[in-house]
Motif scaffolding. Structure first.
Motif, short mmCIF file in Angstrom:
data_model
loop_
_atom_site.label_atom_id
_atom_site.label_comp_id
_atom_site.label_asym_id
_atom_site.label_seq_id
_atom_site.Cartn_x
_atom_site.Cartn_y
_atom_site.Cartn_z
N THR A 1 0.84 -1.19 0.00
CA THR A 1 0.00 0.00 0.00
C THR A 1 0.88 1.24 0.00
N VAL A 2 0.69 2.09 -1.00
CA VAL A 2 1.49 3.31 -1.12
C VAL A 2 0.55 4.52 -1.09
N LEU A 3 0.83 5.45 -0.17
CA LEU A 3 0.12 6.73 -0.11
C LEU A 3 1.09 7.83 -0.49
N HIS A 4 0.60 8.81 -1.22
CA HIS A 4 1.44 9.96 -1.57
C HIS A 4 0.69 11.24 -1.18
N PHE A 5 1.18 11.90 -0.16
CA PHE A 5 0.60 13.16 0.30
C PHE A 5 1.25 14.29 -0.49
N THR A 6 0.45 15.03 -1.21
CA THR A 6 0.97 16.11 -2.03
C THR A 6 0.33 17.43 -1.64
N ASN A 7 0.97 18.54 -2.09
CA ASN A 7 0.44 19.88 -1.81
C ASN A 7 0.25 20.10 -0.32
N VAL B 1 4.77 3.98 2.60
CA VAL B 1 4.71 2.63 2.05
C VAL B 1 4.44 1.65 3.19
N ASP B 2 3.30 0.95 3.09
CA ASP B 2 2.91 -0.02 4.11
C ASP B 2 3.01 0.55 5.53
N GLY B 3 2.50 1.77 5.70
CA GLY B 3 2.42 2.37 7.02
C GLY B 3 3.68 3.01 7.53
N VAL B 4 4.72 3.09 6.69
CA VAL B 4 6.01 3.66 7.10
C VAL B 4 6.37 4.80 6.16
N ILE B 5 6.89 5.89 6.72
CA ILE B 5 7.28 7.05 5.91
C ILE B 5 8.54 6.72 5.13
N ARG B 6 8.53 7.02 3.84
CA ARG B 6 9.70 6.84 2.99
C ARG B 6 10.21 8.18 2.51
N GLU B 7 11.35 8.17 1.89
CA GLU B 7 11.95 9.41 1.42
C GLU B 7 10.97 10.12 0.48
N ALA B 8 10.79 11.39 0.74
CA ALA B 8 9.82 12.15 -0.05
C ALA B 8 10.25 12.26 -1.51
N CYS B 9 9.30 12.12 -2.40
CA CYS B 9 9.54 12.35 -3.82
C CYS B 9 8.40 13.21 -4.36
N LYS B 10 8.71 14.01 -5.34
CA LYS B 10 7.71 14.96 -5.84
C LYS B 10 6.60 14.26 -6.61
N GLY C 1 11.45 6.05 7.66
CA GLY C 1 11.48 4.92 8.56
C GLY C 1 10.56 5.05 9.76
N ALA C 2 10.03 6.25 9.99
CA ALA C 2 9.12 6.46 11.12
C ALA C 2 7.72 5.95 10.77
N PRO C 3 6.95 5.48 11.76
CA PRO C 3 5.57 5.09 11.48
C PRO C 3 4.77 6.28 10.94
N ALA C 4 3.88 5.99 10.00
CA ALA C 4 3.09 7.06 9.37
C ALA C 4 1.89 7.41 10.24
N ASP C 5 2.20 7.97 11.42
CA ASP C 5 1.18 8.52 12.31
C ASP C 5 1.14 10.02 12.03
N GLY D 1 -0.44 4.70 8.71
CA GLY D 1 -0.88 4.84 7.34
C GLY D 1 -2.36 4.58 7.12
N ALA D 2 -3.08 4.15 8.16
CA ALA D 2 -4.53 3.91 8.04
C ALA D 2 -5.30 5.11 8.54
N GLU D 3 -6.24 5.58 7.74
CA GLU D 3 -7.04 6.73 8.14
C GLU D 3 -8.00 6.35 9.27
N VAL D 4 -7.91 7.08 10.38
CA VAL D 4 -8.76 6.79 11.52
C VAL D 4 -9.74 7.93 11.81
#
Length: 425
Positions: free
Chosen positions: A2-8, A27-36, A371-375, A417-420
């Motif tokens: 599961t990949v989320l991309h937060f933009t703007n 990616v799968d609930g973990v923050i990865r290096e930002a890409c445009k 590498g941090a949890p996507a909270d 990474g899950a919307e609550v």
């Protein structure tokens, strides 16, 4: 995958103290290096230029399970937290019975995981029954998942027993959380000693009681070399002692309450019990001094000290009413008062709301780094609204901000990474 991309997004980064436009990939609930640009197949989330920050870690939340579920349950607290941008609750052990055995801790840990949409971790009692005499099984409680040890507002007058507990905690690397108050002097105090308290006829306690309690705890921390955190520093008189402890190299941190940062003793007005706190609200001079200490980094953590109370416990004469207020949903908009007044930047606020509590408690959350949890929390710091306590998700409605005009609305919250939560307004 599961990949989320937060933009703007307007990224609020408490590690770099930056506030800048950007994007974030999860990616799968973990923050990865930002890409445009989003990866192929990614779910794109347009933040609309609003603020994206690490989820709040609220340290010192009272939940009514076990014993007082009518005041707050894990489910109601979790729903309130999600709506307030709080992704991790650090719960207090002042339950009925107290969380003072591994069995009780395992029970509440299981109940929390089953019931709440956010993360809930627990502190355990330092002494059995929170009576200040015999220490709990600190090692077993650590193994069961306790993050820290505290008797909360029951301050032990037995310094010898406390020193023994601290010495043992030091041998295990455990964190002790103290509530700085001289217990005899502060007993029965419902307001801070002042002309206002005298005029209103409210039993009062000198602000010096906090300094005396802190000095005792810091002396014991120096003697035992324990890791120590003062949960609520609320008076200017306490700050020099804290600064000396830091300068001496003691492993000491400190927190404060959002209510003591945004309200003062005069807000009690005509005996309004929703403004009765522990410790009591302080003078405006104290409030300003604590804000300055927070900006300077002398105070590390802001928390809500969420303390649910039912109507029967608050609709009493001021000195008899329960102290405390709910705060899981009001913590962020109340903190925005400090931002809009120019006292603290948003990265400074989230350093105290997320990064510092995570660092002190050894948690991976509270960051936007790879590498941090996507909270995460998405919020609009400028959105105005009128606080209505009956719209709060907490079972109890005892907020001092009822009817107040506030700014800062949570738009959405993610845990791993899950919307609550997502605002319907």
């Amino acid at each position: 995958m599961t990949v989320l991309h937060f933009t703007n997004a307007r990224l609020i980064n408490p590690e770099t103290l930056s506030d800048a436009p950007g994007s974030l990939t999860v990616v799968d609930g973990v923050i990865r290096e930002a890409c445009k640009k989003p990866a192929k197949g990614a779910v794109v989330i347009d933040c609309g230029g609003k603020c994206l920050a690490p989820g709040i870690i609220d340290w010192g939340v009272k939940i009514g399970e076990p014993g007082e579920r009518h005041r707050e349950s894990f489910r109601s607290a979790g729903l309130a937290a999600a709506a307030g941008g709080v992704t991790t609750i650090i719960a207090r052990p002042d339950t009925n019975p107290a969380i003072d055995t591994p069995e009780t801790l395992e029970f509440v840990t299981r109940r929390a995981a089953e019931s709440a949409p956010v993360r809930i971790r627990h502190m355990a009692a330092l002494t059995k029954g929170r009576d200040g005499r015999e220490m709990t099984e600190i090692g077993f409680l650590l193994d069961a998942g306790a993050l820290a040890f505290t008797d909360v507002f029951r301050v032990s007058a037995d310094s010898r027993a406390l020193s023994r507990a601290m010495t043992y905690a030091r041998s295990l690397g455990a964190l002790i959380v103290g509530h700085p108050q001289e217990p005899v002097l502060s007993k029965g105090g419902a307001a801070t000693s002042s002309k206002f308290a005298s005029f209103r006829g409210i039993p009062a306690v000198s602000p010096m009681a906090e300094r005396m309690g802190l000095e005792r705890d810091l002396a014991l921390a120096e003697m035992t070399k324990v890791r120590y955190h003062a949960d609520q520093i609320t008076t200017a008189q306490s700050l020099p002692a804290l600064a000396r402890a830091r300068a001496a190299g003691l492993d000491v941190t400190a927190g404060t309450s959002i209510h003591h940062l945004t309200l003062n003793e005069l807000d009690v007005g005509d005996y309004r019990t929703f403004f009765k706190m522990t410790p009591p609200l302080r003078s405006e001079e104290d409030r300003q001094a604590i804000i300055a200490a927070l900006a300077d980094g002398l105070i590390d953590v802001i928390a809500s000290f969420h303390s649910p109370a039912d109507e029967e416990s608050k609709r009493l004469p001021f000195e008899e009413a329960d102290a405390g207020a709910v705060g899981l949903e009001t913590l962020l908009p109340a903190a925005m008062r400090l931002y809009h007044a120019g006292h603290l930047s948003l990265p400074q606020l989230f350093r105290a709301l997320a990064l510092n509590p995570a660092s002190r408690l050894g948690l991976a959350q509270g960051r936007l780094s790879e590498g941090a949890p996507a909270d995460l929390v998405l919020f609009d710091p400028d959105a105005p609204f009128l606080m209505d306590r009956f719209k709060l998700r907490s079972k109890s409605k005892n907020t001092p901000f009822d009817g107040a005009r506030m700014e800062g609305r949570v738009l959405a919250t993610w845990v791993g990474g899950a919307e609550v939560f997502r605002s319907g307004e």
